[in-house]
Design a protein around this motif. Sequence first.
Motif, PDB file in Angstrom:
ATOM      1  N   MET A   1      -9.909 -12.791   2.559  1.00  0.00           N
ATOM      2  CA  MET A   1      -9.445 -12.301   3.647  1.00  0.00           C
ATOM      3  C   MET A   1      -9.035 -11.075   3.783  1.00  0.00           C
ATOM      4  SD  MET A   1      -9.772 -13.506   6.693  1.00  0.00           S
ATOM      5  CE  MET A   1      -8.747 -15.620   6.185  1.00  0.00           C
ATOM      6  N   ASN A   2      -9.630 -10.525   5.502  1.00  0.00           N
ATOM      7  CA  ASN A   2      -9.688  -9.049   5.615  1.00  0.00           C
ATOM      8  C   ASN A   2      -8.339  -9.171   5.023  1.00  0.00           C
ATOM      9  OD1 ASN A   2     -12.432  -8.814   5.174  1.00  0.00           O
ATOM     10  ND2 ASN A   2     -12.484  -9.354   7.704  1.00  0.00           N
ATOM     11  N   GLN A   3      -7.480  -7.067   4.970  1.00  0.00           N
ATOM     12  CA  GLN A   3      -6.175  -7.139   4.874  1.00  0.00           C
ATOM     13  C   GLN A   3      -6.208  -5.519   5.328  1.00  0.00           C
ATOM     14  OE1 GLN A   3      -4.439  -7.338   1.295  1.00  0.00           O
ATOM     15  NE2 GLN A   3      -4.037  -9.571   1.643  1.00  0.00           N
ATOM     16  N   PHE A   4      -5.454  -5.118   6.389  1.00  0.00           N
ATOM     17  CA  PHE A   4      -5.553  -3.687   7.629  1.00  0.00           C
ATOM     18  C   PHE A   4      -3.873  -4.077   6.941  1.00  0.00           C
ATOM     19  CE2 PHE A   4      -9.029  -6.615   8.842  1.00  0.00           C
ATOM     20  CZ  PHE A   4     -10.013  -6.121   9.083  1.00  0.00           C
ATOM     21  N   ALA A   5      -3.958  -2.643   7.601  1.00  0.00           N
ATOM     22  CA  ALA A   5      -2.200  -1.851   7.923  1.00  0.00           C
ATOM     23  C   ALA A   5      -2.676  -0.544   8.606  1.00  0.00           C
ATOM     24  CB  ALA A   5      -1.988  -1.264   6.472  1.00  0.00           C
ATOM     25  N   ILE A   6      -1.887  -1.035   9.716  1.00  0.00           N
ATOM     26  CA  ILE A   6      -1.786   0.021  11.053  1.00  0.00           C
ATOM     27  C   ILE A   6      -0.166   0.869  10.230  1.00  0.00           C
ATOM     28  CG2 ILE A   6      -1.938   0.374  13.715  1.00  0.00           C
ATOM     29  CD1 ILE A   6      -2.689  -2.177  14.359  1.00  0.00           C
ATOM     30  N   ILE A   7       0.001   2.504  10.298  1.00  0.00           N
ATOM     31  CA  ILE A   7       0.704   2.819   9.986  1.00  0.00           C
ATOM     32  C   ILE A   7       0.716   3.554  11.716  1.00  0.00           C
ATOM     33  CG2 ILE A   7       2.172   4.691   8.844  1.00  0.00           C
ATOM     34  CD1 ILE A   7       1.112   1.912   7.198  1.00  0.00           C
ATOM     35  N   VAL A   8       1.663   3.571  11.938  1.00  0.00           N
ATOM     36  CA  VAL A   8       2.380   4.114  13.615  1.00  0.00           C
ATOM     37  C   VAL A   8       3.579   5.034  12.847  1.00  0.00           C
ATOM     38  CG1 VAL A   8       3.385   3.861  15.870  1.00  0.00           C
ATOM     39  CG2 VAL A   8       2.217   2.018  14.787  1.00  0.00           C
ATOM     40  N   ALA A   9       3.057   6.680  13.718  1.00  0.00           N
ATOM     41  CA  ALA A   9       4.076   7.414  13.096  1.00  0.00           C
ATOM     42  C   ALA A   9       3.893   8.636  14.633  1.00  0.00           C
ATOM     43  CB  ALA A   9       3.428   8.921  12.398  1.00  0.00           C
ATOM     44  N   GLY A  10       4.613   8.294  15.533  1.00  0.00           N
ATOM     45  CA  GLY A  10       4.922   9.108  16.660  1.00  0.00           C
ATOM     46  C   GLY A  10       5.852   9.600  17.187  1.00  0.00           C
ATOM     47  N   GLY A  11       6.795   9.775  16.041  1.00  0.00           N
ATOM     48  CA  GLY A  11       8.188  10.471  16.459  1.00  0.00           C
ATOM     49  C   GLY A  11       8.040  11.602  16.368  1.00  0.00           C
ATOM     50  N   SER A  12       9.770  12.261  16.811  1.00  0.00           N
ATOM     51  CA  SER A  12       9.824  13.873  17.230  1.00  0.00           C
ATOM     52  C   SER A  12      10.532  13.891  16.635  1.00  0.00           C
ATOM     53  CB  SER A  12       9.794  14.155  18.361  1.00  0.00           C
ATOM     54  OG  SER A  12      10.937  13.504  18.882  1.00  0.00           O
ATOM     55  N   ALA A  42      -1.247   2.472  -2.699  1.00  0.00           N
ATOM     56  CA  ALA A  42      -1.640   1.992  -4.140  1.00  0.00           C
ATOM     57  C   ALA A  42      -1.119   0.519  -4.471  1.00  0.00           C
ATOM     58  CB  ALA A  42       0.618   2.485  -4.488  1.00  0.00           C
ATOM     59  N   TYR A  43      -0.622  -0.401  -3.136  1.00  0.00           N
ATOM     60  CA  TYR A  43      -1.155  -2.137  -2.809  1.00  0.00           C
ATOM     61  C   TYR A  43      -2.247  -2.216  -3.282  1.00  0.00           C
ATOM     62  CZ  TYR A  43      -1.904  -5.837  -1.040  1.00  0.00           C
ATOM     63  OH  TYR A  43      -2.344  -7.548  -0.054  1.00  0.00           O
ATOM     64  N   SER A  44      -3.520  -1.567  -2.595  1.00  0.00           N
ATOM     65  CA  SER A  44      -4.636  -2.192  -2.935  1.00  0.00           C
ATOM     66  C   SER A  44      -5.624  -1.314  -2.670  1.00  0.00           C
ATOM     67  CB  SER A  44      -4.383  -3.265  -1.879  1.00  0.00           C
ATOM     68  OG  SER A  44      -5.817  -3.705  -2.111  1.00  0.00           O
ATOM     69  N   GLU A  45      -7.111  -1.052  -3.274  1.00  0.00           N
ATOM     70  CA  GLU A  45      -8.000   0.156  -3.078  1.00  0.00           C
ATOM     71  C   GLU A  45      -8.397  -0.841  -1.557  1.00  0.00           C
ATOM     72  OE1 GLU A  45      -8.332   2.867  -3.409  1.00  0.00           O
ATOM     73  OE2 GLU A  45      -6.634   2.906  -5.322  1.00  0.00           O
ATOM     74  N   GLN A  46      -8.044  -1.791  -1.762  1.00  0.00           N
ATOM     75  CA  GLN A  46      -9.613  -2.262  -0.599  1.00  0.00           C
ATOM     76  C   GLN A  46      -9.098  -3.015   0.886  1.00  0.00           C
ATOM     77  OE1 GLN A  46      -9.757  -3.791  -3.998  1.00  0.00           O
ATOM     78  NE2 GLN A  46     -11.275  -2.412  -3.862  1.00  0.00           N
ATOM     79  N   LEU A  47      -7.840  -1.963   0.886  1.00  0.00           N
ATOM     80  CA  LEU A  47      -6.719  -2.424   2.048  1.00  0.00           C
ATOM     81  C   LEU A  47      -7.276  -1.641   2.805  1.00  0.00           C
ATOM     82  CD1 LEU A  47      -4.523  -3.461   3.808  1.00  0.00           C
ATOM     83  CD2 LEU A  47      -3.246  -1.799   2.685  1.00  0.00           C
ATOM     84  N   SER A  48      -8.313  -1.923   4.064  1.00  0.00           N
ATOM     85  CA  SER A  48      -7.778  -0.693   5.416  1.00  0.00           C
ATOM     86  C   SER A  48      -6.961  -0.457   6.224  1.00  0.00           C
ATOM     87  CB  SER A  48      -9.025  -1.863   5.952  1.00  0.00           C
ATOM     88  OG  SER A  48      -9.871  -1.821   5.713  1.00  0.00           O
TER      89      SER A  48
END
Length: 228
Positions: A1-12, A42-48
């Motif tokens: 199954m496709n796995q994705f990670a959205i990293i949200v970095a909007g702080g000041s 590091a969790y996965s090379e296939q992670l988008s």
Amino acid sequence: MNQFAIIVAGGSGSRMNSDLPKQFLPIGGRPVLMHTLAAFRAYSEQLSIILVLPENQVESWKTLCTHYDFVLDYQLVVGGETRFHSVRNGLARIHAPEGFVAVHDGVRPFISTEIVAASFRKASDAGTAVTCVPLKDSARQLLPDGGNQSVDRTAYRLVQTPQTFRLDWMRQAFQAEPMPHFTDCASVLEQAGYPIHLIEGSYENIKITTPEDLVWAEAFLQKRKAEF
């Protein structure tokens, strides 16, 4: 199954008393955000991986990546007015028909691969997985009349990230209009009627927001080095 990670970095850097956004401040010799991205890779090379940054921080980030020779496979997306809009912008970059999406704070650099894996497993089984930890301290509830009362701390959890969900559920939930109580993705999914399932997090998975957090982060990194 496709796995994705959205990293949200909007702080000041306002609470850091710094001109640099907090995700760009250095710990262990490189910016906080680089540690976070490396943890997910590091969790996965296939992670988008999709990194969401405010438009006015994109060029600074690219300069930092050149300076630190930081090379990692991810997509860069411009964020929106609020965290809700930023996550929605990240979701729009995903074109797969199905899969699972982990949303994580860019300033939580000490997330472990074990928790990321557990988050995807739980979401695969139940549709949602929200990382949390028990309260360590006693807690009191503020009352409308100005008073306060003790509450049972065992009945509460402190919410962390990652928060991981079925992709189709996220797409449906994020069609909503933003609301003041949408402080995280779990509140958006809950508003849409989806059940929220919790998984155990870690007290090491801190969100770096104040100068004291930077001191702790440096000490933790030194401890890690000493162990290896």
